[in-house]
Design an enzyme around this catalytic site. Structure first.
Site: not given
Ligand code: PGA
Length: 260
Positions: A66, A135, A142
């Site tokens: 990323d 998370d 996400e």
């Protein structure tokens, strides 16, 4: 999925470095690299093996997971620069063969598609290193990311911005809000997924990844669908695993021929 519980972060790094060493010794290998703090100890160990033991990466190429949108490559927190500063400039991999998504592209969607094409044209990633967010994100996918997503623009979760502010002088306003990240489908195309997690802050995310339902709410749970996924954790990161005793037993009783 194989879950390997190690006593501490140093042993996690050593076992992960052993896996990467096996790939680097092949005739050629495409390595999937990750940024963040977790892989640093593994990179240091690989740099040491390069320096002291002649381990060569000259026949490897690498693709990063990323990149932040809007950071120039010269910015010390751009992942383009991070991976060079912390790993690839210390080994003999050709710099032109270290690829990352173009976070400055005018058209991020086209840049994402081009990145996936470049990976495919390289023959795909042989081994993809992964950290995990608190998370449950991998790359910057996400919660809510499509389980088949490709490299694309994502908006960071406020939790991730808070987690990463430590790299930006503890100033959340300096953390870019957007990223280009390999999708969960892109990541899943790699031949081998190697997820590392250390520290108690990752315990819940690791338990959800390994023992929870496969769900876009925990993007890392996509590893449960992969034919060759390895999760290496220290005691703290593995402390939420209900089946920890079995994972230890299985690792200790592996047949000698069965590599990680
Ligand atoms: P960390 O980040 O290794 O710095 O904890 C992992 C991630 O967010 O993927």
């Amino acid at each position: 999925m194989e879950v390997i519980i190690q006593p501490d972060a140093e042993s996690v790094a050593r076992v992960a470095a052993d896996v990467f060493t096996d790939y680097a010794r092949r005739e050629s290998a495409t390595l999937g690299l990750a940024t963040g703090s977790t892989p640093l100890a593994m990179y240091l160990e690989l740099i040491r093996r390069h320096r002291d033991e002649g381990l060569s990466f000259a026949r490897c190429r690498a693709f990063l997971l990323d990149e932040y949108v809007g950071l120039p490559r010269t910015h010390e927190q751009s992942y383009y620069r991070f991976i060079r500063d912390n790993f690839t400039s210390h080994i003999d991999i050709p710099d032109d063969d270290v690829h990352s998504p173009d976070g400055l592209a005018d058209d991020p969607t086209a840049a994402g598609l081009a990145y996936d094409r470049a990976i495919a044209e390289a023959g795909g990633v042989d081994v993809q290193l992964l950290g995990i967010g608190t998370d449950g994100h991998i790359g910057f996918n996400e919660p809510g990311s499509s389980l088949r997503s490709r490299t694309r623009l994502k908006t960071l979760h406020p939790q991730t911005i808070a987690d990463n502010a430590r790299f930006f002088g503890d100033d959340e306003s300096q953390v870019p809000h957007h990223v280009l990240t390999q999708g969960l489908g892109t990541i899943s195309d790699a031949g081998h997924l190697l997820l590392l997690a250390t520290g108690s802050g990752k315990a819940d995310a690791v338990a959800a990844t390994v023992e929870g339902p496969v769900s876009a709410l925990c993007p890392a749970s996509i590893l449960q669908f992969h034919q060759h996924a390895t999760v290496i954790v220290d005691e703290e990161a593995g402390s939420g695993l209900a089946n920890a005793d079995y994972y230890r037993y299985a690792f200790e009783n592996k047949p000698a021929w069965q590599h990680i």
